[in-house]
Write an enzyme that holds these catalytic residues in place. Structure first.
Site, PDB file in Angstrom:
ATOM      1  N   GLU A  91      10.950  -1.332  -3.377  1.00  0.00           N
ATOM      2  CA  GLU A  91      11.200  -0.060  -2.676  1.00  0.00           C
ATOM      3  C   GLU A  91      10.325   0.060  -1.429  1.00  0.00           C
ATOM      4  O   GLU A  91       9.185  -0.415  -1.416  1.00  0.00           O
ATOM      5  CB  GLU A  91      10.869   1.106  -3.601  1.00  0.00           C
ATOM      6  CG  GLU A  91      11.762   1.194  -4.806  1.00  0.00           C
ATOM      7  CD  GLU A  91      11.314   2.276  -5.778  1.00  0.00           C
ATOM      8  OE1 GLU A  91      11.792   2.257  -6.917  1.00  0.00           O
ATOM      9  OE2 GLU A  91      10.477   3.126  -5.407  1.00  0.00           O
ATOM     10  N   CYS A 104       6.029   3.057   3.973  1.00  0.00           N
ATOM     11  CA  CYS A 104       5.266   2.618   2.813  1.00  0.00           C
ATOM     12  C   CYS A 104       5.962   1.385   2.256  1.00  0.00           C
ATOM     13  O   CYS A 104       7.159   1.427   1.968  1.00  0.00           O
ATOM     14  CB  CYS A 104       5.237   3.746   1.774  1.00  0.00           C
ATOM     15  SG  CYS A 104       4.408   3.277   0.255  1.00  0.00           S
ATOM     16  N   CYS A 111       4.360  -4.957 -11.181  1.00  0.00           N
ATOM     17  CA  CYS A 111       2.892  -4.867 -11.072  1.00  0.00           C
ATOM     18  C   CYS A 111       2.306  -5.099 -12.456  1.00  0.00           C
ATOM     19  O   CYS A 111       2.879  -4.698 -13.460  1.00  0.00           O
ATOM     20  CB  CYS A 111       2.504  -3.482 -10.565  1.00  0.00           C
ATOM     21  SG  CYS A 111       0.722  -3.272 -10.346  1.00  0.00           S
ATOM     22  N   CYS A 115      -1.024   0.945 -14.904  1.00  0.00           N
ATOM     23  CA  CYS A 115      -1.443   2.357 -14.840  1.00  0.00           C
ATOM     24  C   CYS A 115      -0.442   3.215 -15.629  1.00  0.00           C
ATOM     25  O   CYS A 115       0.769   3.068 -15.466  1.00  0.00           O
ATOM     26  CB  CYS A 115      -1.522   2.830 -13.386  1.00  0.00           C
ATOM     27  SG  CYS A 115      -2.671   1.849 -12.418  1.00  0.00           S
ATOM     28  N   CYS A 118       2.568   5.318 -14.087  1.00  0.00           N
ATOM     29  CA  CYS A 118       3.301   4.693 -12.982  1.00  0.00           C
ATOM     30  C   CYS A 118       4.566   3.989 -13.472  1.00  0.00           C
ATOM     31  O   CYS A 118       4.544   3.275 -14.479  1.00  0.00           O
ATOM     32  CB  CYS A 118       2.375   3.694 -12.298  1.00  0.00           C
ATOM     33  SG  CYS A 118       3.186   2.747 -11.004  1.00  0.00           S
ATOM     34  N   GLY A 158       3.414  -2.558  -6.609  1.00  0.00           N
ATOM     35  CA  GLY A 158       2.459  -3.664  -6.624  1.00  0.00           C
ATOM     36  C   GLY A 158       1.055  -3.247  -6.251  1.00  0.00           C
ATOM     37  O   GLY A 158       0.835  -2.180  -5.675  1.00  0.00           O
ATOM     38  N   GLU A 159       0.117  -4.108  -6.600  1.00  0.00           N
ATOM     39  CA  GLU A 159      -1.287  -3.925  -6.229  1.00  0.00           C
ATOM     40  C   GLU A 159      -1.558  -4.890  -5.066  1.00  0.00           C
ATOM     41  O   GLU A 159      -1.600  -6.114  -5.265  1.00  0.00           O
ATOM     42  CB  GLU A 159      -2.175  -4.237  -7.456  1.00  0.00           C
ATOM     43  CG  GLU A 159      -3.638  -4.538  -7.163  1.00  0.00           C
ATOM     44  CD  GLU A 159      -4.353  -3.460  -6.355  1.00  0.00           C
ATOM     45  OE1 GLU A 159      -4.368  -2.310  -6.796  1.00  0.00           O
ATOM     46  OE2 GLU A 159      -4.892  -3.790  -5.277  1.00  0.00           O
ATOM     47  N   SER A 190      -3.869   0.598  -0.191  1.00  0.00           N
ATOM     48  CA  SER A 190      -4.247   1.349  -1.388  1.00  0.00           C
ATOM     49  C   SER A 190      -4.439   0.399  -2.568  1.00  0.00           C
ATOM     50  O   SER A 190      -3.562  -0.404  -2.867  1.00  0.00           O
ATOM     51  CB  SER A 190      -3.144   2.360  -1.713  1.00  0.00           C
ATOM     52  OG  SER A 190      -3.414   2.982  -2.931  1.00  0.00           O
ATOM     53  N   SER A 213      -7.201   4.232  -5.543  1.00  0.00           N
ATOM     54  CA  SER A 213      -6.513   5.030  -6.572  1.00  0.00           C
ATOM     55  C   SER A 213      -7.531   5.301  -7.668  1.00  0.00           C
ATOM     56  O   SER A 213      -7.727   4.484  -8.555  1.00  0.00           O
ATOM     57  CB  SER A 213      -5.345   4.240  -7.158  1.00  0.00           C
ATOM     58  OG  SER A 213      -4.355   4.075  -6.199  1.00  0.00           O
ATOM     59  N   LEU A 214      -8.162   6.437  -7.583  1.00  0.00           N
ATOM     60  CA  LEU A 214      -9.267   6.726  -8.510  1.00  0.00           C
ATOM     61  C   LEU A 214      -8.739   7.476  -9.745  1.00  0.00           C
ATOM     62  O   LEU A 214      -8.913   7.035 -10.871  1.00  0.00           O
ATOM     63  CB  LEU A 214     -10.332   7.552  -7.791  1.00  0.00           C
ATOM     64  CG  LEU A 214     -11.635   7.745  -8.553  1.00  0.00           C
ATOM     65  CD1 LEU A 214     -12.368   6.415  -8.728  1.00  0.00           C
ATOM     66  CD2 LEU A 214     -12.539   8.756  -7.857  1.00  0.00           C
ATOM     67  N   HIS A 215      -8.165   8.600  -9.538  1.00  0.00           N
ATOM     68  CA  HIS A 215      -7.447   9.386 -10.559  1.00  0.00           C
ATOM     69  C   HIS A 215      -8.302   9.959 -11.689  1.00  0.00           C
ATOM     70  O   HIS A 215      -7.790  10.720 -12.516  1.00  0.00           O
ATOM     71  CB  HIS A 215      -6.277   8.597 -11.160  1.00  0.00           C
ATOM     72  CG  HIS A 215      -5.352   8.022 -10.134  1.00  0.00           C
ATOM     73  ND1 HIS A 215      -4.768   8.786  -9.149  1.00  0.00           N
ATOM     74  CD2 HIS A 215      -4.935   6.745  -9.914  1.00  0.00           C
ATOM     75  CE1 HIS A 215      -4.019   8.008  -8.378  1.00  0.00           C
ATOM     76  NE2 HIS A 215      -4.119   6.771  -8.822  1.00  0.00           N
ATOM     77  N   ASN A 289       4.221  12.922 -10.038  1.00  0.00           N
ATOM     78  CA  ASN A 289       5.666  12.827 -10.169  1.00  0.00           C
ATOM     79  C   ASN A 289       5.925  12.273 -11.554  1.00  0.00           C
ATOM     80  O   ASN A 289       5.841  11.065 -11.770  1.00  0.00           O
ATOM     81  CB  ASN A 289       6.232  11.849  -9.137  1.00  0.00           C
ATOM     82  CG  ASN A 289       6.675  12.553  -7.888  1.00  0.00           C
ATOM     83  OD1 ASN A 289       7.381  13.548  -7.951  1.00  0.00           O
ATOM     84  ND2 ASN A 289       6.242  12.034  -6.757  1.00  0.00           N
ATOM     85  N   CYS A 332       7.274   6.275  -7.179  1.00  0.00           N
ATOM     86  CA  CYS A 332       7.406   4.874  -6.820  1.00  0.00           C
ATOM     87  C   CYS A 332       7.819   4.052  -8.033  1.00  0.00           C
ATOM     88  O   CYS A 332       7.218   4.143  -9.092  1.00  0.00           O
ATOM     89  CB  CYS A 332       6.067   4.401  -6.285  1.00  0.00           C
ATOM     90  SG  CYS A 332       6.097   2.709  -5.791  1.00  0.00           S
TER      91      CYS A 332
HETATM   92  S1  SF4 Z   1      -0.263   2.714  -9.578  1.00  0.00           S
HETATM   93 FE1  SF4 Z   1      -0.231   0.872  -8.276  1.00  0.00          FE
HETATM   94  S2  SF4 Z   1      -1.677  -0.536  -9.279  1.00  0.00           S
HETATM   95 FE2  SF4 Z   1      -1.151   1.050 -10.814  1.00  0.00          FE
HETATM   96  S3  SF4 Z   1       0.576   0.156 -11.949  1.00  0.00           S
HETATM   97 FE3  SF4 Z   1       1.447   1.409 -10.305  1.00  0.00          FE
HETATM   98  S4  SF4 Z   1       1.814  -0.051  -8.620  1.00  0.00           S
HETATM   99 FE4  SF4 Z   1       0.389  -1.018 -10.056  1.00  0.00          FE
END
Ligand code: SF4
Length: 345
Positions: A91, A104, A111, A115, A118, A158-159, A190, A213-215, A289, A332
Site C-alpha cells: 500500500e 507514504c 512485516c 505489533c 497493526c 514493513g519496518e 519511521s 513508534s513508541l506507543h 484505527n 495501514c
Molecule cells: S507497526 Fe510497523 S513495525 Fe509494527 S508490525 Fe506494523 S508495519 Fe511492522
C-alpha cells in the site's frame, strides 16, 4: 533480468560503460528512469534504437503498478494498492497538505515485527522490497496524479530498518539531484526502534527525520503492545535517539497510538514527559484505527485531549494527528489484507 531501476547513478554509469556506451548515455538513461519516470524503453527517444533493444533484452523496468485506488471524499487523500512484479501487493498513500504533497510508502511486503495493533504484520514478512520498488511507489503516484511529490514518509507496510540497505539507497536516490531531488529534510523514516540500525543510520550522515513508534512510556506496557520491546528497552532506544539528535541536529518524532484503557491515562502522559525531558522532539498522538482481531479500540476524544494537554503543560511539543482519509480503509495493511490474491504465503 537486471533490475536497472534499483541501480544508483554510479552503478548505472559503470553498467553503461560495460556495454561500451559513453558516460553521457548513463545520464540520459538515469534521467528517463528517475526524472521523466517513463515505464518503457521505447519512450527513451534520445537513445538509439539499437541501445534500447539491448536494454530490453537485458533489463527489467518492473516496479510497482496501481491495481486499486480509494479516494477520500472528505479530503482527497488517496490510498493505492500496488502490485509488484511477482504479484505481491503493498500500500501507498498520497496526502495533500498546505506545504505540498506527501507520499507514504511501504518498504516490505508484510512485516515480522508483530505489533499487536497493526494489520500489516498479519501473515508475517513475505519479502523485502527492492530499492526500485520503493522508488516506483512515488513515481507511480506522480504518474497517476500528475502532481509533484515533495515529502516522503517511510511509514507504510514493513519496518524500514529491517530492509536497511534498500531503504538507505532509496533515500539517497530520491534525494539525489539526478533524481526527483526531494530534500532529505522532507523525508521521514519511521521505525519501531531497531537500536543497532539507528546507530548505523547515524553513520550514514543523512538528514532525514527519524520517527520512533513508541506507543508506550514504559517497558512492561510496551512489551504487551510490541514484541520488539523484548529485544530493546526504552532506555536503549532513548540513548540512540539522543545520539541521533546530537549527530544530525534533527528533531525526533515519537509516534504514540492512543489505545483506550491501555496507554492513555494521565499517569502514562506523566511517564512520557519524564522520558522525553531534555530531548529535541515532538510527540504525534495517533487515535487508533482499530483493526478487527488486533489489540484494542481507539481512546475517547476527551482522553486524547487530556493527554495532549498534560504533555503541553510539561513543555513537550505535541500534536494530535490530523485524520486524513477517514472515510477510506485508513489503517495501514487493511487494503492489502482484503486483496490477498497475489500473495504467495
Ligand atoms: S507497526 Fe510497523 S513495525 Fe509494527 S508490525 Fe506494523 S508495519 Fe511492522
Amino acid at each position: 533480468m537486471i533490475d536497472i531501476k534499483s541501480m544508483t547513478y554510479p552503478q548505472l554509469k559503470a553498467f553503461m560503460e560495460g556495454m561500451g556506451e559513453k558516460a553521457f548515455r548513463a545520464d540520459q538513461l538515469y534521467a528517463w528512469l528517475h526524472q521523466k519516470l517513463v515505464t518503457s524503453f521505447d519512450d527513451m527517444t534520445n537513445l538509439s534504437r539499437e541501445l534500447r533493444e539491448q536494454l530490453k533484452q537485458r533489463c527489467t523496468l518492473a516496479g510497482a503498478k496501481v491495481v486499486q485506488q480509494q479516494i477520500s471524499q472528505l479530503d482527497g487523500t488517496r490510498k493505492f494498492l500496488m502490485e509488484l512484479s511477482d504479484g505481491q501487493r503493498v500500500e501507498s498513500v498520497w496526502m495533500q497538505y498546505k506545504h505540498g504533497n506527501s507520499v507514504c510508502v511501504s518498504s516490505q511486503a508484510g512485516c515480522r515485527m508483530g505489533c499487536r495493533f497493526c494489520a500489516s504484520t498479519v501473515g508475517g514478512l513475505v519479502r523485502n522490497l527492492t530499492t526500485g520498488e520503493i522508488l516506483d511507489q512515488v513515481y507511480e503516484i506522480q504518474r497517476v496524479t500528475g502532481e509533484r511529490v515533495s515529502n516522503v514518509i517511510l511509514m507504510g507496510i514493513g519496518e524500514p530498518l529491517d530492509n536497511y540497505d534498500n531503504v538507505v539507497r532509496f533515500i539517497r536516490m530520491i534525494s539525489g539531484e539526478e533524481g526527483l531531488h526531494i530534500s532529505q529534510r522532507n523525508i521521514t523514516l519511521s521505525t519501531c526502534g531497531l537500536v543497532e540500525r539507528i546507530y548505523d543510520l547515524i553513520r550514514e550522515k543523512l538528514t532525514v527525520t527519524l520517527a520512533i513508534s513508541l506507543h508506550a512510556p514504559n517497558d512492561a506496557l510496551r512489551r504487551r503492545m510490541m514484541p520488539v520491546a523484548e529485544r530493546y528497552s526504552i532506555e536503549e532506544i532513548m540513548k540512540a535517539c539522543h545520539a541521533y539528535v546530537e549527530q544530525t541536529g534533527r528533531r525526533i518524532t515519537f509516534e504514540y497510538t492512543m489505545v483506550e484503557g491501555q496507554n492513555d491515562t494521565p499517569e502514562h502522559a506523566r511517564q512520557l514527559c519524564r522520558l522525553l525531558r531534555g530531548l529535541n522532539c515532538h510527540v504525534n498522538l495517533i487515535p487508533l484505527n482499530a483493526v478487527e482481531g488486533r489489540l484494542g479500540t481507539r481512546s475517547k476524544g476527551a482522553d486524547i485531549e487530556g493527554f495532549k494537554l498534560l504533555l503541553a503543560k510539561n513543555h513537550t511539543n505535541v500534536t494530535i494527528r490530523r485524520e486524513l482519509g477517514s472515510d477510506i480503509d485508513a489503517a495501514c495493511g487493511q487494503l492489502r489484507n482484503q486483496n490477498k490474491g497475489g500473495e504467495t504465503t
